[in-house]
Design a protein around this motif. Structure first.
Motif, mmCIF file in Angstrom:
data_model
loop_
_atom_site.group_PDB
_atom_site.id
_atom_site.type_symbol
_atom_site.label_atom_id
_atom_site.label_comp_id
_atom_site.label_asym_id
_atom_site.label_seq_id
_atom_site.Cartn_x
_atom_site.Cartn_y
_atom_site.Cartn_z
ATOM 1 N N GLU A 192 -49.701 43.177 -36.700
ATOM 2 C CA GLU A 192 -49.262 42.455 -35.504
ATOM 3 C C GLU A 192 -47.817 42.030 -35.698
ATOM 4 O O GLU A 192 -47.429 41.564 -36.764
ATOM 5 C CB GLU A 192 -50.121 41.226 -35.228
ATOM 6 N N LEU A 193 -47.026 42.186 -34.652
ATOM 7 C CA LEU A 193 -45.636 41.762 -34.673
ATOM 8 C C LEU A 193 -45.535 40.361 -34.089
ATOM 9 O O LEU A 193 -46.051 40.088 -33.000
ATOM 10 C CB LEU A 193 -44.767 42.738 -33.877
ATOM 11 N N ILE A 194 -44.881 39.462 -34.808
ATOM 12 C CA ILE A 194 -44.660 38.092 -34.377
ATOM 13 C C ILE A 194 -43.153 37.854 -34.296
ATOM 14 O O ILE A 194 -42.426 38.140 -35.251
ATOM 15 C CB ILE A 194 -45.287 37.072 -35.349
ATOM 16 N N VAL A 195 -42.684 37.360 -33.144
ATOM 17 C CA VAL A 195 -41.273 37.003 -33.011
ATOM 18 C C VAL A 195 -41.094 35.609 -33.599
ATOM 19 O O VAL A 195 -41.581 34.619 -33.051
ATOM 20 C CB VAL A 195 -40.822 37.036 -31.541
ATOM 21 N N GLU A 196 -40.396 35.541 -34.728
ATOM 22 C CA GLU A 196 -40.256 34.264 -35.441
ATOM 23 C C GLU A 196 -39.209 33.375 -34.797
ATOM 24 O O GLU A 196 -39.443 32.198 -34.539
ATOM 25 C CB GLU A 196 -39.885 34.522 -36.893
ATOM 26 N N LYS A 197 -38.020 33.906 -34.528
ATOM 27 C CA LYS A 197 -36.958 33.121 -33.915
ATOM 28 C C LYS A 197 -35.972 34.053 -33.234
ATOM 29 O O LYS A 197 -35.802 35.211 -33.628
ATOM 30 C CB LYS A 197 -36.239 32.254 -34.940
ATOM 31 N N CYS A 198 -35.344 33.574 -32.175
ATOM 32 C CA CYS A 198 -34.305 34.303 -31.464
ATOM 33 C C CYS A 198 -33.203 33.324 -31.093
ATOM 34 O O CYS A 198 -33.463 32.137 -30.851
ATOM 35 C CB CYS A 198 -34.843 34.961 -30.191
ATOM 36 N N TRP A 199 -31.973 33.835 -31.025
ATOM 37 C CA TRP A 199 -30.856 32.999 -30.644
ATOM 38 C C TRP A 199 -29.775 33.870 -30.008
ATOM 39 O O TRP A 199 -29.764 35.087 -30.154
ATOM 40 C CB TRP A 199 -30.307 32.235 -31.842
ATOM 41 N N ALA A 200 -28.865 33.227 -29.265
ATOM 42 C CA ALA A 200 -27.761 33.928 -28.609
ATOM 43 C C ALA A 200 -26.448 33.508 -29.236
ATOM 44 O O ALA A 200 -26.271 32.343 -29.631
ATOM 45 C CB ALA A 200 -27.751 33.621 -27.109
ATOM 46 N N THR A 201 -25.517 34.472 -29.345
ATOM 47 C CA THR A 201 -24.173 34.198 -29.853
ATOM 48 C C THR A 201 -23.151 34.861 -28.931
ATOM 49 O O THR A 201 -23.495 35.696 -28.091
ATOM 50 C CB THR A 201 -23.989 34.730 -31.282
ATOM 51 N N LEU A 203 -24.044 29.065 -31.567
ATOM 52 C CA LEU A 203 -25.267 29.794 -31.244
ATOM 53 C C LEU A 203 -26.179 28.907 -30.413
ATOM 54 O O LEU A 203 -26.067 27.685 -30.436
ATOM 55 C CB LEU A 203 -25.978 30.280 -32.505
ATOM 56 N N TRP A 204 -27.042 29.561 -29.646
ATOM 57 C CA TRP A 204 -28.008 28.847 -28.800
ATOM 58 C C TRP A 204 -29.410 29.360 -29.144
ATOM 59 O O TRP A 204 -29.696 30.553 -29.004
ATOM 60 C CB TRP A 204 -27.714 29.082 -27.318
ATOM 61 N N ASP A 205 -30.273 28.460 -29.593
ATOM 62 C CA ASP A 205 -31.635 28.850 -29.956
ATOM 63 C C ASP A 205 -32.432 29.227 -28.714
ATOM 64 O O ASP A 205 -32.388 28.532 -27.687
ATOM 65 C CB ASP A 205 -32.347 27.723 -30.696
ATOM 66 N N ILE A 206 -33.184 30.309 -28.807
ATOM 67 C CA ILE A 206 -34.053 30.765 -27.721
ATOM 68 C C ILE A 206 -35.523 30.613 -28.110
ATOM 69 O O ILE A 206 -36.337 30.130 -27.337
ATOM 70 C CB ILE A 206 -33.741 32.240 -27.372
ATOM 71 N N ILE A 207 -35.876 31.036 -29.329
ATOM 72 C CA ILE A 207 -37.233 30.877 -29.857
ATOM 73 C C ILE A 207 -37.100 30.307 -31.255
ATOM 74 O O ILE A 207 -36.280 30.775 -32.058
ATOM 75 C CB ILE A 207 -37.993 32.216 -29.902
ATOM 76 N N VAL A 208 -37.892 29.298 -31.574
ATOM 77 C CA VAL A 208 -37.853 28.656 -32.886
ATOM 78 C C VAL A 208 -39.273 28.585 -33.433
ATOM 79 O O VAL A 208 -40.191 28.168 -32.730
ATOM 80 C CB VAL A 208 -37.234 27.242 -32.811
ATOM 81 N N ASP A 209 -39.446 29.020 -34.673
ATOM 82 C CA ASP A 209 -40.755 28.977 -35.333
ATOM 83 C C ASP A 209 -41.833 29.641 -34.486
ATOM 84 O O ASP A 209 -42.948 29.156 -34.354
ATOM 85 C CB ASP A 209 -41.151 27.534 -35.651
#
Length: 389
Positions: free
Chosen positions: A246-255, A265-271
């Motif tokens: 299974e693929l889990i998206v851990e964190k995403c951010w924009a730069t 940077l701007w956090d999009i997904i955290v933990d």
């Protein structure tokens, strides 16, 4: 009015509404909830949207019109391994139909997936009441999708409403019959496979709309998007059919730059999900099995609205890049931390202000059950000027 709903600001954003004192335009997918579906042939549907111009003070209808388009639509797929898949859609002629109540002739054969617009069936040709007929050099397998009444008098639709019946059929060519001789003998040893190693790959793509059917290609970048317009992302584990992964998206951010470590940077997904700020919303969308998605656990869909990224107290209108860290989890290993599952809430809040760079790891993960991948996409140009497209 757009279909049965009043045109609100939220619906206007969803359908890219533009207008002035004399003209207006909007764009909506044929699967939108405000459209009506009519079956034209076995392989095409006509989708219609009704529009009403109302005087809100006197509740007068000033004008009404409708727009319709015909689309190719594959309703039945015949597979060489003796399985059939069929899609049933809710049509305007049966307005009270609940697709989840549809079954095949054998009423225990229910949809493998359904929503308020369609139902998807997958079954083998020797099950679910499927009949077989021989003629000439063909075998015909046939079944029927319908809404049936049981013997206990419980009906899922009013008897005064039209019936729903959809015939699904597959033809298989019977060219000739061959006789093949074979013999067998006991094995001395059980077959074994050598232990090998390989690299699991992940990719992130920007979808053109919420259907996740069309994606922007490399030559389309930089992609221009309007402020307040949702961005739809897909993160996928590729070149693997292992259902235990299974693929889990851990964190995403924009730069602002393609360097994933650059600031701000701007956090999009955290933990994997949660973030305590309430500036804007990230939405995880369900992924269902279809002809493109063989293992739904290998894909994650999420969207964000691009209107609250700020820089020095001003709304950001610039190129951005989006980066993600994804974790690949093995259900045969120790499932701890993120591997217990992706965020299942439909709405989670995230940060809109620049943050310091976070470390790659958050929390402890069992090394026997996860692998981490880093992926990026962009540039995406943010603009508030619709005439620039």
């Amino acid at each position: 009015m757009v279909g049965p709903r009043e045109l609100t600001a939220e619906i206007a954003d969803e359908y890219n509404f533009q207008g002035n004192s004399t003209h207006f335009s909007l764009i909506l997918p044929y699967t939108a909830k405000d459209t009506a579906v009519e079956l034209i042939t076995s392989d095409s549907v006509r989708t219609r949207v009704d529009l009403l111009l109302l005087d809100p003070i006197n509740n007068w209808v000033l004008s009404d019109l409708y727009l319709s388009c015909t689309f190719p639509f594959i309703r039945t797929t015949c597979n060489p391994n003796g399985t059939m898949t069929a899609m049933a859609v809710k049509v305007e002629s049966v307005p009270n139909l609940s697709p989840s109540r549809l079954t095949l002739k054998d009423q225990s054969c229910k949809p493998v997936f359904s929503d308020d617009r369609s139902a998807y069936f997958s079954f083998s040709v020797d099950s679910c009441g499927t009949t077989r007929t021989f003629f000439d050099h063909y075998m015909l397998y046939e079944n029927e999708i319908g809404l049936y009444y049981n013997n206990k008098g419980v009906a899922y639709i009013s008897p005064v409403d039209p019936e729903y019946r959809q015939t699904v059929s597959c033809y298989y060519v019977v060219n000739e019959t061959r006789t093949v001789a074979f013999s067998s003998k006991p094995r001395r040893y059980e077959p074994t496979a050598e232990i090998g190693s390989g690299q699991l790959m992940a990719q992130m793509r920007l979808a053109q709309d919420s259907s996740y059917n069309l994606f922007y290609q490399a030559e389309d970048y930089p992609v221009v998007k309007y402020l307040r317009q949702p961005l739809y992302f897909e993160v996928e584990l590729i070149e693997s059919t292992d259902p235990n992964l299974e693929l889990i998206v851990e964190k995403c951010w924009a730069t602002l730059y393609d360097d994933r470590t650059s600031l701000p940077l701007w956090d999009i997904i955290v933990d994997g999900c949660e973030n305590p700020d309430d500036s804007y919303v990230t939405i995880f969308h369900p992924v269902v099995s279809n002809t493109r998605v063989l293992v739904p656990a290998h894909i994650k869909h999420f969207s964000i609205k691009m209107f609250t990224f700020t820089k020095e107290e001003a709304v950001l209108k610039d190129e951005i890049y989006v980066h993600c860290d994804a974790v690949i989890c093995d259900s045969n290993g120790q499932l701890d931390g993120l591997c217990r599952g992706q965020c299942v809430q439909l709405t989670r809040q995230i940060y809109s202000r620049p943050q310091e760079i976070k470390g790659v790891g958050r929390g402890q993960r069992g090394t026997d059950s996860t692998q981490q991948r880093q992926i990026s996409t962009g540039p995406i140009v943010l603009t508030s000027d619709r005439t620039s497209e």
